[in-house]
Each structure stands twice: as C-alpha cells, then as structure tokens.
Scaffold this active site. Structure first.
Site, PDB file in Angstrom:
ATOM      1  N   GLU A  90     -28.064 -24.986  50.470  1.00 28.55           N
ATOM      2  CA  GLU A  90     -26.847 -25.590  51.088  1.00 28.55           C
ATOM      3  C   GLU A  90     -26.367 -26.770  50.377  1.00 28.55           C
ATOM      4  O   GLU A  90     -25.056 -26.834  50.098  1.00 28.55           O
ATOM      5  CB  GLU A  90     -26.882 -25.849  52.687  1.00 28.55           C
ATOM      6  CG  GLU A  90     -27.197 -24.726  53.387  1.00 28.55           C
ATOM      7  CD  GLU A  90     -28.906 -24.358  53.665  1.00 28.55           C
ATOM      8  OE1 GLU A  90     -29.328 -23.502  54.436  1.00 28.55           O
ATOM      9  OE2 GLU A  90     -29.453 -24.772  52.860  1.00 28.55           O
ATOM     10  N   PHE A 144     -26.730 -26.683  59.880  1.00 27.30           N
ATOM     11  CA  PHE A 144     -27.244 -27.028  58.518  1.00 27.30           C
ATOM     12  C   PHE A 144     -26.221 -27.463  57.727  1.00 27.30           C
ATOM     13  O   PHE A 144     -26.204 -27.761  56.577  1.00 27.30           O
ATOM     14  CB  PHE A 144     -27.622 -25.611  57.808  1.00 27.30           C
ATOM     15  CG  PHE A 144     -28.745 -24.746  58.582  1.00 27.30           C
ATOM     16  CD1 PHE A 144     -29.720 -25.624  59.156  1.00 27.30           C
ATOM     17  CD2 PHE A 144     -28.864 -23.522  58.372  1.00 27.30           C
ATOM     18  CE1 PHE A 144     -30.821 -25.204  59.657  1.00 27.30           C
ATOM     19  CE2 PHE A 144     -30.013 -22.912  59.005  1.00 27.30           C
ATOM     20  CZ  PHE A 144     -31.066 -23.649  59.715  1.00 27.30           C
ATOM     21  N   HIS A 153     -31.281 -51.844  33.566  1.00 27.12           N
ATOM     22  CA  HIS A 153     -30.647 -50.674  34.688  1.00 27.12           C
ATOM     23  C   HIS A 153     -29.223 -51.349  35.286  1.00 27.12           C
ATOM     24  O   HIS A 153     -28.075 -50.994  35.143  1.00 27.12           O
ATOM     25  CB  HIS A 153     -31.466 -50.109  35.219  1.00 27.12           C
ATOM     26  CG  HIS A 153     -31.061 -49.305  36.454  1.00 27.12           C
ATOM     27  ND1 HIS A 153     -30.540 -48.022  36.278  1.00 27.12           N
ATOM     28  CD2 HIS A 153     -30.543 -49.551  37.885  1.00 27.12           C
ATOM     29  CE1 HIS A 153     -29.897 -47.396  37.133  1.00 27.12           C
ATOM     30  NE2 HIS A 153     -30.079 -48.267  38.099  1.00 27.12           N
ATOM     31  N   ASP A 185     -32.849 -39.542  34.709  1.00 27.61           N
ATOM     32  CA  ASP A 185     -34.256 -39.352  35.609  1.00 27.61           C
ATOM     33  C   ASP A 185     -33.841 -39.243  37.093  1.00 27.61           C
ATOM     34  O   ASP A 185     -34.586 -38.384  37.694  1.00 27.61           O
ATOM     35  CB  ASP A 185     -35.429 -40.398  35.242  1.00 27.61           C
ATOM     36  CG  ASP A 185     -35.543 -40.395  34.063  1.00 27.61           C
ATOM     37  OD1 ASP A 185     -36.318 -39.389  33.189  1.00 27.61           O
ATOM     38  OD2 ASP A 185     -35.542 -41.492  33.056  1.00 27.61           O
ATOM     39  N   GLY A 186     -32.930 -39.997  37.561  1.00 26.30           N
ATOM     40  CA  GLY A 186     -32.448 -39.916  38.978  1.00 26.30           C
ATOM     41  C   GLY A 186     -31.912 -38.812  39.318  1.00 26.30           C
ATOM     42  O   GLY A 186     -32.044 -38.295  40.352  1.00 26.30           O
ATOM     43  N   ILE A 222     -37.289 -44.525  32.573  1.00 27.27           N
ATOM     44  CA  ILE A 222     -37.096 -46.003  33.521  1.00 27.27           C
ATOM     45  C   ILE A 222     -36.216 -45.724  34.726  1.00 27.27           C
ATOM     46  O   ILE A 222     -35.278 -45.029  34.466  1.00 27.27           O
ATOM     47  CB  ILE A 222     -36.582 -47.266  32.592  1.00 27.27           C
ATOM     48  CG1 ILE A 222     -37.333 -47.508  31.133  1.00 27.27           C
ATOM     49  CG2 ILE A 222     -36.025 -48.259  33.318  1.00 27.27           C
ATOM     50  CD1 ILE A 222     -38.580 -48.124  31.947  1.00 27.27           C
ATOM     51  N   HIS A 247     -21.968 -20.363  64.226  1.00 25.74           N
ATOM     52  CA  HIS A 247     -23.233 -20.949  65.434  1.00 25.74           C
ATOM     53  C   HIS A 247     -22.839 -22.303  65.581  1.00 25.74           C
ATOM     54  O   HIS A 247     -23.938 -23.013  65.449  1.00 25.74           O
ATOM     55  CB  HIS A 247     -24.316 -20.432  64.743  1.00 25.74           C
ATOM     56  CG  HIS A 247     -24.705 -19.050  64.621  1.00 25.74           C
ATOM     57  ND1 HIS A 247     -23.981 -18.187  63.651  1.00 25.74           N
ATOM     58  CD2 HIS A 247     -25.848 -18.151  64.915  1.00 25.74           C
ATOM     59  CE1 HIS A 247     -24.216 -17.015  63.489  1.00 25.74           C
ATOM     60  NE2 HIS A 247     -25.399 -16.965  64.300  1.00 25.74           N
ATOM     61  N   HIS A 283     -23.214 -44.420  37.870  1.00 27.94           N
ATOM     62  CA  HIS A 283     -23.234 -45.882  37.871  1.00 27.94           C
ATOM     63  C   HIS A 283     -23.062 -46.516  36.512  1.00 27.94           C
ATOM     64  O   HIS A 283     -22.933 -47.410  36.302  1.00 27.94           O
ATOM     65  CB  HIS A 283     -24.741 -46.285  38.187  1.00 27.94           C
ATOM     66  CG  HIS A 283     -25.862 -45.441  37.521  1.00 27.94           C
ATOM     67  ND1 HIS A 283     -26.533 -44.390  37.804  1.00 27.94           N
ATOM     68  CD2 HIS A 283     -26.350 -46.169  36.295  1.00 27.94           C
ATOM     69  CE1 HIS A 283     -27.043 -44.168  36.919  1.00 27.94           C
ATOM     70  NE2 HIS A 283     -27.510 -44.833  36.025  1.00 27.94           N
ATOM     71  N   HIS A 330     -24.119 -51.728  35.614  1.00 28.06           N
ATOM     72  CA  HIS A 330     -25.361 -51.239  34.839  1.00 28.06           C
ATOM     73  C   HIS A 330     -25.077 -50.889  33.476  1.00 28.06           C
ATOM     74  O   HIS A 330     -24.542 -50.031  33.258  1.00 28.06           O
ATOM     75  CB  HIS A 330     -25.381 -49.894  35.862  1.00 28.06           C
ATOM     76  CG  HIS A 330     -25.598 -50.042  37.283  1.00 28.06           C
ATOM     77  ND1 HIS A 330     -24.503 -50.248  37.988  1.00 28.06           N
ATOM     78  CD2 HIS A 330     -26.681 -49.828  38.187  1.00 28.06           C
ATOM     79  CE1 HIS A 330     -25.189 -50.371  39.457  1.00 28.06           C
ATOM     80  NE2 HIS A 330     -26.368 -49.854  39.335  1.00 28.06           N
ATOM     81  N   HIS A 357     -31.694 -25.001  66.007  1.00 27.71           N
ATOM     82  CA  HIS A 357     -30.495 -24.266  65.252  1.00 27.71           C
ATOM     83  C   HIS A 357     -29.471 -24.453  66.150  1.00 27.71           C
ATOM     84  O   HIS A 357     -28.143 -23.710  65.910  1.00 27.71           O
ATOM     85  CB  HIS A 357     -30.992 -22.806  65.160  1.00 27.71           C
ATOM     86  CG  HIS A 357     -31.504 -22.437  63.994  1.00 27.71           C
ATOM     87  ND1 HIS A 357     -32.880 -22.947  63.773  1.00 27.71           N
ATOM     88  CD2 HIS A 357     -31.188 -21.547  62.845  1.00 27.71           C
ATOM     89  CE1 HIS A 357     -33.371 -22.371  62.649  1.00 27.71           C
ATOM     90  NE2 HIS A 357     -32.428 -21.433  62.309  1.00 27.71           N
TER      91      HIS A 357
END
Length: 660
Positions: A411, A436, A262, A156-157, A188, A460, A67, A27, A472
């Site tokens: 989380e 979770f 990129h 941006d990612g 971009i 849990h 990257h 990249h 849950h």
C-alpha cells in the site's frame, strides 16, 4: 575529467555550503558528498533542457534525500533554470524559491516534492512505469518518442525506509530498464555510523529485487561515476542500482566523514577551510568563476540541442502517425473528461440496492473510456475494491501497454507510485480497504502538497465490513482525511453520489481525491442529485421555511436518516436531511450556499455517521448531537453491528428529539 569539470562540481559544494551558512540552517553533508555524482549525471549523461523544464522526453531526476535540497538548487542555478544567485541567498527564508526541501510547482525544475525519506524512490518507480507504458503504447520503429530515463538519488535513510523496498521489489518484477537508482553510501546517519542500525548488504538486496547492481568504490571519481552511469543506461531489461561509496561533507577537513556534516551549517571557519582545501579561487560568499558559468551554459546548450532533435522526430511522428499523436495528447489531457457532466449515459443507473464499491467500479469503467490516461490498480484487492478496468490488460514486464496495475500487497509504495504516474502527466490511481488507507496517508499528503490529482479508491468504509471485525473496520480514518488540506474525501450514499465522486476525481487538476465505498448494499435515495459535487446539499427538505431540525449524514447512514425523517414527520416533526458526501468540497462553497443548506437559525442538528465524531462538532454546534462511533467495532454480520452500535432510524429519531 578536466580541471573545469572539477571546478564545476566544486561550484555545487561552494554554493550549497554558503547557502546553508547564510540561512544558519540546512544539511550540507549530502550536497558536498554527492556534488561529483550530480555534476557528472546532469552534465554528461542526463538529457534535459533548462530552457524547457517540461520537455516531454527529458530524463527525470528526483532527489529522494530532499534534505540535501541545496544540491538541487545549485544545479538549477548553474544550469540556468531561472534560479538566481539571490534565490540561493534566500535559502529557507519566507516566500523564497529555495525552501528547506524541494517543492514541486514551487521551484522550476523540481520534479517532485521530497523530504520524507524513501518516498522519492517510490515516486521514481511510478515515473519509470509511466515512461514504459507510453513507450509501449506509442513508440514505432525509428520513432522512439518516449525514450528517457528516471534517476533517483538517496542515501542510507531512503534505503532503511520500508517504502523503498516495497517500490523496488515491484520495479524489479516489472523490469523497469529505464529506472536508475543512485545510492549515496556514506555510512553515516544523524546518530552516527550506519552500523548501529543498518548492517545488511544493500547490493545483495537489490540483486534479489532483480536489479543490475554496480559499485563505484570512489564516488568522487567522475570517470568511474560516468562509466557506471553508462553501464546502467545500457541495461534495457532490468532497473539499475549504483552504489557510490562517498564521504559525507566531502571537502570540509573538519567535518568530512562525520555525522556533524549531516544537518548543521559548516561554520564560517570551516567554509574558509573548505574553499582553501578544494582550491577555490575566492573566499567571497556565493562566488562562481565566469569559466564555470560558461561551462554550464555549454552543457545546457547541449541539452537544448537534444530537445531540438526530439522535436523534429516528434513532428515527423505526428505527420506519419496522426492518430497516435492525437491519442498521446488525449492521454496527457487533464481536461478530457469535463464534458461528462452533460453526458446522460454516464449518469444512468439501475434503481436497485447496490454496494457503492460496485457503483464505483461501474463509474470507473465508464470514465476509463473517456480518460485514456487513467492508469492504476489495487494492492492485491481489485476483486474486493471493484477497482479494475474491464477489458484492459495488466501492466507487466512483458506488456507495458496494460492500464491495470497489480501492485501486490504494497500500500505505501502503491500510493507513491500513483503519485509518480500522476506527476508524469497521466491519471494515476490506487485502491485498497479504507482501514489500510493509513498506509497511504504520507504519500497522499505529498499529493496534496504538490497539488496533483492522484485518485484513491478506499472500499469497506465502516463497521459495515461486518465479520472481518475491528481490525478491518475503519473508525477514525475519515477524520484523518478530512483534516488534510487540499484533499477531497467522498463518502457517497448511492449511485448518483458515487458517479459524482468519480467525475470530481477525474476532472480535478490540483487536488487528490479519495472515494470511500461500502461493502454492503445501499438503496437509491430520492432527492439524490449532481449537487453532490458541491460536497453537501439538501437531499430531502422540510415543508417549513425553517426546519424543526437538520439531520446530516454521509454514505450508508444517509438512508437511515431518510427513514428517520419519515418517522418524525408522522409525529409532526418536520426535518431537513442533508447529505454530506464530501465535507472538504462543501467547505469550498460560498458562504451563501452553505447558509442555504445549513442555516444558522436552525440549531437543532444531528450528525449521523458510523465513524468517529471528530470534525462534526463544527456542524452540530453546542446545541446539536452526534450519532457516531465512540470505540472500535466488532465481528458480526453487518446488520447486527448497525443495531448494536445504534445506527437505526429509531435511534436517529431519539437523537433529534433530544436536541429539540
């Protein structure tokens, strides 16, 4: 900036482009676009010493956009971290020091494994929290022995990924003034302009998070870049966000500003054009002029001087504040809890039925006295997880000394922040409900890859959640964690096994651990022992040299299996009960030990667990059977659910008889 500065930044571009071209993969967009930012930061503003990448008071730099790894590799080579030109030539090749994405503990100078976008952002928040914590605990007037910045670079990612918003919301709330976020804003992505999916005002978003925001209109102007970095460092009460407006693939005439820059090599002709465009003195691959290397050596020497100054300061600190110096070393000592194995007080408990979540809370509060570097908390569930350290303050904007952390309902960020804390050298932990834990998986996976001992407390643990119902009640989660390499998932059955799980977690050096606990009370089992540290062991044996059958179970189903053994014994069937609190650890034992627990001669086997059967086939074999969940749970009191889904001693008896 001088001509040598321009050439030094361009050296990053050239090395990155050549490495990617030789590999025919990589990249180039980020390294070419961020070379000026990286050079200015590392060369002019960041305190680091290539001769000692582990210098305690170094500034940390995390490349969240992993990257773009050739940016980091080029810096490590040019500054003299030990990465040779030949290593750059082996980019993305087997067993090289320059893999496709930066890997912690693999390449000297890499602070964190990155690649999954956004995770580096959250790990940086953890590092900044750790710095604030240690500074609040130990700095004195005239002795700022913990006084460094955490820089994180992404594009941006990283900003689109939800984890970054979770983490930066927390960072702003906590007023992390030593955190500086560098945003490569080139508009971009792989698919084209960011406008197709990302049109928000990112600067305004960070202002809402509580950051100081700075915009550099020309992200390739090193004077503007340096002024922005200095302004960010001057703000002590809030984290800083610098938006650098850059051009992806800067310097390559055919690909500058294009999505094509990129994730694909520039091509031989475009590399020729790049070097001509920037006035590079040679078309030879990987060529760097001697004067550029000399400049980097001078900058590196400045970093070494910074460490020398700090070493003198710390020596004076140790002489003046010897008890604090000892406490610092204790906080950062991963071996400090090893003696607990022989500590009788640690292993004591009341002989009464108790939920393992409460027992884990008991264990946590015992180990926190022996592990001063323990630093963590829960995603707004501490009263349910029983995961807070009693008598300890909560870490906050106003009080950095607190060892407990209010993570809020975040989380994903919590897990990555805990990784950042652990990378710093403390023992980070994170807690939430087991169902979770899905949110935590990518970050725990990175902990496994990085070989760092982050601890997770997941309460849990099964249909025993009861009335909250199937949303849950975890079913498949245990199989997910057991599938993860270099990860220990404990599902303890009672107090002894819970204490063993906590001991294992806080003495681990290279492996993250999850302690999975019940909501409901469980009895203490006769035969339970420290052998739980082997992952699986004979809890109650048969009277025969070769048992008629073996029942294997974990957690709440162990006692059901013990009751089944009693019923079977009355009928003349003599079985062995094996508790398997941590299959991952059991697999690490010798073949002889595993054979002693699960002899191959005994093919009549039953596995009992109120979770998915996935993974148990290895142990029950073709002739065995499982009593497990085949679908989701339901909303009802826990005891009724266990009856409904067949988790009774009578059902275990029937399963055993079916395989005899």
């Amino acid at each position: 900036m001088s001509n040598i500065d321009v050439m030094s930044a361009n050296a990053i571009r050239v090395l990155a482009a050549d490495a990617i071209q030789k590999a025919k993969s990589g990249h180039p967009g980020l390294p070419l676009g961020c070379a000026d930012i990286a050079y200015t930061l590392w060369g002019k503003e960041m305190n680091h010493n290539p001769k000692n990448p582990d210098w305690r008071n170094r500034d940390r730099f995390i490349l969240s956009g992993g990257h773009g790894s050739t940016l980091l590799y080029s810096l490590l080579h040019l500054f003299g971290y030990g990465l040779k030109k030949e290593d750059l030539m082996q980019f993305r090749q087997m067993d090289s020091l320059t893999p496709g994405h930066p890997e912690y503990r693999h390449t000297r100078g890499v602070e964190a494994t990155t690649g999954p976008l956004g995770q580096g952002m959250a790990m940086a928040v953890g590092m900044a929290m750790a710095e604030k914590h240690m500074a609040a605990k130990y700095n004195k007037d005239g002795y700022k022995v913990f006084d460094h910045f955490t820089y994180v670079l992404g594009g941006d990612g990283c900003m689109m990924e939800g984890i970054s918003s979770e983490a930066f919301s927390l960072a702003g709330t906590l007023g992390l003034g030593k955190l500086i976020v560098l945003y490569d804003s080139n508009n971009i992505t792989i698919e084209g302009s960011t406008d197709i999916a990302f049109a928000e005002n990112v600067e305004t978003r960070f202002q809402a998070f509580g950051f100081q925001t700075i915009v550099v209109e020309d992200g390739h102007d090193m004077e503007q870049i340096q002024k922005a970095l200095q302004a960010a460092k001057a703000e002590e009460n809030k984290p800083s966000f610098i938006m650098f407006k850059t051009k992806i693939g800067k310097g390559c005439p055919a690909k500058e500003g294009s999505p094509k820059a990129h994730g694909e090599p520039l091509g031989d002709d475009n590399i020729v054009a790049l070097k001509e465009n920037i006035g590079w003195p040679s078309q030879e691959a990987f060529f760097v002029p001697d004067e550029v290397y000399a400049n980097y050596a001078e900058l590196a020497a400045n970093g070494a001087k910074k460490e020398d100054e700090w070493n003198k300061l710390y020596a004076d600190y140790c002489a003046k504040y010897p008890e604090d110096a000892k406490a610092i070393e204790a906080d950062l000592n991963l071996d400090i809890a090893a003696s607990l194995i022989e500590n009788a007080d640690y292993w004591t408990f009341e002989d009464k039925a108790e939920a393992t979540r409460k027992l884990a809370g008991m264990a946590l509060n015992r180990v926190k006295e022996f592990v001063p570097g323990l630093f963590g908390g829960s995603a707004d569930l501490a009263p349910s997880n029983i995961s807070d350290m009693k008598g300890e303050a909560y870490f906050s904007k106003e009080d950095g000394t607190g060892r407990n952390i209010h993570y809020g309902v975040r989380e994903q960020a919590m897990a990555a922040v805990a990784n950042g804390i652990t990378l710093y050298g403390l023992r980070g932990y994170a807690a939430t409900f087991f169902v979770f834990s899905d949110y935590c998986k990518p970050m725990a996976r990175l902990a496994s890859l990085m070989k760092i001992p982050t601890m997770f407390i997941f309460s849990h643990d099964s249909i025993g959640v009861g009335e909250d119902g199937p949303t849950h009640e975890p079913i498949e989660q245990a199989a997910m964690w057991r599938a993860l390499p270099n990860f220990h998932m404990f599902r303890p059955a009672d107090a002894t096994e819970t204490l063993a799980a906590m001991y294992s977690a806080v003495t681990s050096k290279n492996t993250p651990t999850a302690i999975v606990t019940t909501r409901q009370n469980l009895p203490q089992n006769a035969g339970s022992s420290k052998d739980a540290l082997k992952g699986g062991y004979v809890l109650q044996d048969s009277t025969k040299a070769v048992p008629d059958a073996i029942i294997m179970a974990s957690g709440s189903e162990v006692n059901i299996s013990v009751k089944a053994k009693e019923i079977l014994a009355a009928e003349g069937i003599d079985v062995r009960v094996v508790s398997m609190p941590c299959i991952d650890l059991f697999e690490e034992q010798s073949a002889e030990y595993k054979e002693s627990v699960l002899p191959k001669a005994v093919r009549a086997r039953v596995a009992v667990e109120a979770l998915s059967d996935f993974g148990w086939g290895k142990y029950v074999g073709l002739d065995g059977a499982t009593l497990t969940m085949t679908g989701f749970g339901a909303s009802a009191p826990q005891n009724l659910l266990f009856e409904k889904f067949g988790f009774t001693a009578e059902n275990v008896v029937a399963k055993v008889k079916s395989v005899l």
